[in-house]
Design an enzyme around this catalytic site. Structure first.
Site, PDB file in Angstrom:
ATOM      1  N   SER A  98       0.794  -1.235   0.000  1.00  0.00           N
ATOM      2  CA  SER A  98       0.000   0.000   0.000  1.00  0.00           C
ATOM      3  C   SER A  98       0.822   1.278   0.000  1.00  0.00           C
ATOM      4  CB  SER A  98      -0.956   0.008   1.190  1.00  0.00           C
ATOM      5  OG  SER A  98      -2.065  -0.821   0.935  1.00  0.00           O
ATOM      6  N   LYS A 101       0.007   3.869  -2.650  1.00  0.00           N
ATOM      7  CA  LYS A 101      -0.967   4.953  -2.535  1.00  0.00           C
ATOM      8  C   LYS A 101      -0.302   6.326  -2.450  1.00  0.00           C
ATOM      9  CE  LYS A 101      -4.561   2.072  -0.403  1.00  0.00           C
ATOM     10  NZ  LYS A 101      -3.853   0.791  -0.362  1.00  0.00           N
ATOM     11  N   SER A 297      -5.743   3.650   4.370  1.00  0.00           N
ATOM     12  CA  SER A 297      -5.218   2.737   3.347  1.00  0.00           C
ATOM     13  C   SER A 297      -6.349   2.061   2.577  1.00  0.00           C
ATOM     14  CB  SER A 297      -4.293   1.686   3.973  1.00  0.00           C
ATOM     15  OG  SER A 297      -3.428   1.136   2.995  1.00  0.00           O
TER      16      SER A 297
END
Length: 464
Positions: A98, A101, A297
Site C-alpha cells: 500500500s 498509494k 489505506s
C-alpha cells in the site's frame, strides 16, 4: 491538521514506558502544522546539522534484519538537499504493497487539484417520470443528510433526494418516478485482472464504479469483510429509498426497481442533447479524500482517485488509464519512472515494482518540493501510535520514542511490508525515508517491528 493531545507526544530522549503526562517538547516535534498545505518549512532550521551517512547506516542496519526469510531495502534522504544518508539496495525494484498509494496521492493532487470536488447529479431522465442518478467520481456518498464537516458522507443522498423532490414538485410532476443509474464515467473492466479473487472476496477491494456509498462499504463503521459488488446500483437503491421518503409528503410515488441508464435507448439524449440537472451534491475536496485514503489505506478509494486523475488529464477512467496517469504525473513532478512497473494504483497487485529511492523522492516532493499542491497529502500520513494505520504501533520499549514523531504510510501483503514517510530528527533536521521488505515469512511479527525500530532510530538521531 492532526491535533495531538499533549499526553500523546513523546520526546526523542525519553526511554522506557511513557509517563502519564509527556514532557514539554520543542515545536518541531508537535503536529506538523509547519508542513501543511500552503506553508513552508520556515520554523525548521536549514542550519540544523545533517546526520552523517556512516552514523545513520550504523543505526539502521542493526534494526533492518528480517524475522525469518526475505530481505529489506531502504533509503533515507535529507529532505531539503536530497543528500542520501542511507542506501540499502534503495534502487532495487520491490513489491511496495500500500505504499503505492503515495504515488496515487501525488497523481490525484497534480492532475485533479486538491480543491476539486466531485459532483453527483440527478438529471432529467430519458423518459417520462424518470430521473437519472449520474456518478461523477464520489464514492464517499452517505445515505443520509449531507455532512459538511465530514469527508465520508460529505455529500448525502437524503439531501440530494430532498432537492430533487423540490424541483419535481415545482415542475408539476405527477409522481410514479423511477430511478436510473448512470455509471458510464468509468470504462473497461471494473475489476483489475491483476487482483487475486480471494482479495476481492475478502473485501480488500470490489468492482469499481464512479459512485458508491461509504467507499463501497455496507456500513461506514465496518471497514472489513465483503463489499457490495455493484456499488452503483446499491447507491441507486439507497437514493430511491430517500426519494420515496422525501416525496411522500409531496404526493410523489417512486417505483421499487432501480435500473441502469442506457444511452442507446435514451432517444434525444443519445443524439447529444444535454439532460437538465435537477439537483446536485458535491464531495469533500480531493485533498481531503487523499488524506482519508492514506490514513485508512483504502484500496477502493485509491483506485477511484487513480481513474479520476486519468479522466482529469483527458485519458480513460480505466485501470490502464489510472496507471498511466500515475506514471505521467510522477514523471512531470521530477520523479524517475523508467524502472516503475505499475499493475494497479492501490498496491494490492503483486505485479507492482517500485524502489525505496522512488518512494523517498515522492515523500521529499510532498514535504519540500516546489509543487505546493502536494502539501495537501501531509495530513494523510499516519502518526506513529496515534492515527490511521499506525495507531496501534509504536507502543513497546523499542519504538515508543518514535510515537507522535514518525509519520509514514504503511504497506502490508502476505510476504511484503513497507513503511515510507518523514520525521524531524533530534537536531531539527527533516528526513524522508522508505523501508521495504519482500519475500518475508508471512505473519512474522518481528518484520513490522524492525521497520518501526528503524524509523524510531531516525527520530532520535543526532547520528554524528
Amino acid at each position: 491538521m492532526v491535533a495531538l493531545p499533549a499526553g500523546w507526544l513523546i520526546a526523542p530522549a525519553f526511554i522506557g514506558p511513557p509517563p502519564v503526562t509527556a514532557p514539554q517538547v520543542p515545536a518541531w516535534q508537535q503536529a506538523p502544522t509547519t508542513l501543511s498545505a500552503g506553508q513552508g518549512l520556515e520554523p525548521l532550521q536549514d542550519s540544523a546539522p545533517v546526520p552523517l551517512p556512516a552514523a545513520v547506516t550504523a543505526q539502521l542496519d542493526s534494526h533492518l534484519e528480517p524475522d525469518g526469510g526475505g530481505t529489506f531495502t531502504g533509503m533515507v534522504q535529507d529532505a531539503l538537499t536530497g543528500q542520501v544518508l542511507y542506501d540499502r539496495g534503495g534502487s532495487e525494484n520491490r513489491i511496495p504493497a500500500s505504499n503505492m498509494k503515495l504515488l496515487t496521492a501525488v497523481a490525484a493532487l497534480r492532475a485533479i487539484g486538491p480543491e476539486h470536488r466531485f459532483s453527483t447529479k440527478v438529471l432529467a431522465g430519458p423518459g417520462p417520470d424518470q430521473v437519472t442518478l449520474a456518478g461523477g467520481g464520489d464514492v464517499l456518498l452517505g445515505a443520509g443528510e449531507s455532512a459538511p464537516d465530514q469527508v465520508m458522507g460529505h455529500a448525502g443522498l437524503a439531501s440530494l433526494a430532498a432537492a430533487t423532490v423540490a424541483v419535481l414538485k415545482d415542475q408539476g410532476a405527477a409522481g410514479g418516478v423511477t430511478v436510473l443509474v448512470d455509471d458510464s464515467l468509468f470504462t473497461g473492466p471494473n475489476l483489475n485482472p491483476a487482483w487475486e479473487q480471494g482479495d476481492v472476496a475478502a473485501g480488500e477491494v470490489a468492482p469499481l464504479f464512479p459512485l458508491a456509498l461509504n467507499s463501497a462499504r455496507f456500513d461506514p463503521a465496518v471497514t472489513t469483510g465483503p463489499r457490495p459488488q455493484d456499488s452503483a446500483v446499491t447507491a441507486g437503491e439507497a437514493f430511491a429509498a430517500q426519494l420515496k421518503a422525501a416525496g411522500s409528503a409531496a404526493g410523489f410515488t417512486v417505483a421499487a426497481g432501480v435500473g441502469r441508464y442506457s444511452p442507446s435507448g435514451a432517444g434525444e439524449v443519445a443524439a447529444g442533447a444535454e439532460p437538465a440537472v435537477l439537483a446536485e451534491v458535491r464531495s469533500a475536496t480531493v485533498g481531503e479524500q487523499v488524506d482519508l485514503m492514506l490514513q485508512s489505506s483504502d484500496n477502493y478509494l485509491a483506485e477511484v482517485l487513480g481513474r479520476m486523475a486519468s479522466a482529469a488529464s483527458g485519458g480513460p477512467a480505466s485501470n490502464e488509464g489510472a496507471t498511466a496517469a500515475v506514471r505521467t504525473q510522477l514523471a512531470d513532478a521530477g520523479i524517475p519512472t523508467d524502472t516503475l512497473n505499475l499493475a494497479d494504483v492501490s498496491g494490492l497487485a503483486l505485479g507492482n515494482q517500485v524502489s525505496a529511492r522512488q518512494f523517498a523522492e515522492v515523500v521529499r516532493a510532498i514535504t519540500t518540493g516546489p509543487d505546493t499542491r502536494l502539501r495537501e497529502a501531509l495530513d494523510g500520513f499516519p502518526v506513529a501510535g496515534v492515527t490511521g494505520t499506525l495507531d496501534a504501533r509504536y507502543g513497546n520499549d523499542a519504538t515508543v520514542r518514535g510515537a507522535g514523531l514518525v509519520r509514514a504510510k504503511t504497506g502490508t501483503l502476505n510476504s511484503v511490508i513497507a513503511l515510507s514517510g518523514y520525521v524531524v530528527d533530534a537536531d531539527g533536521r527533516l528526513l524522508v525515508f522508505s523501508f521495504i521488505g519482500n519475500g518475508l515469512t508471512p505473519g512474522a511479527a518481528g518484520n513490522r517491528d524492525a521497520l518501526d525500530r528503524a524509523a524510531t532510530a531516525l527520530a532520535a538521531c543526532g547520528c554524528r
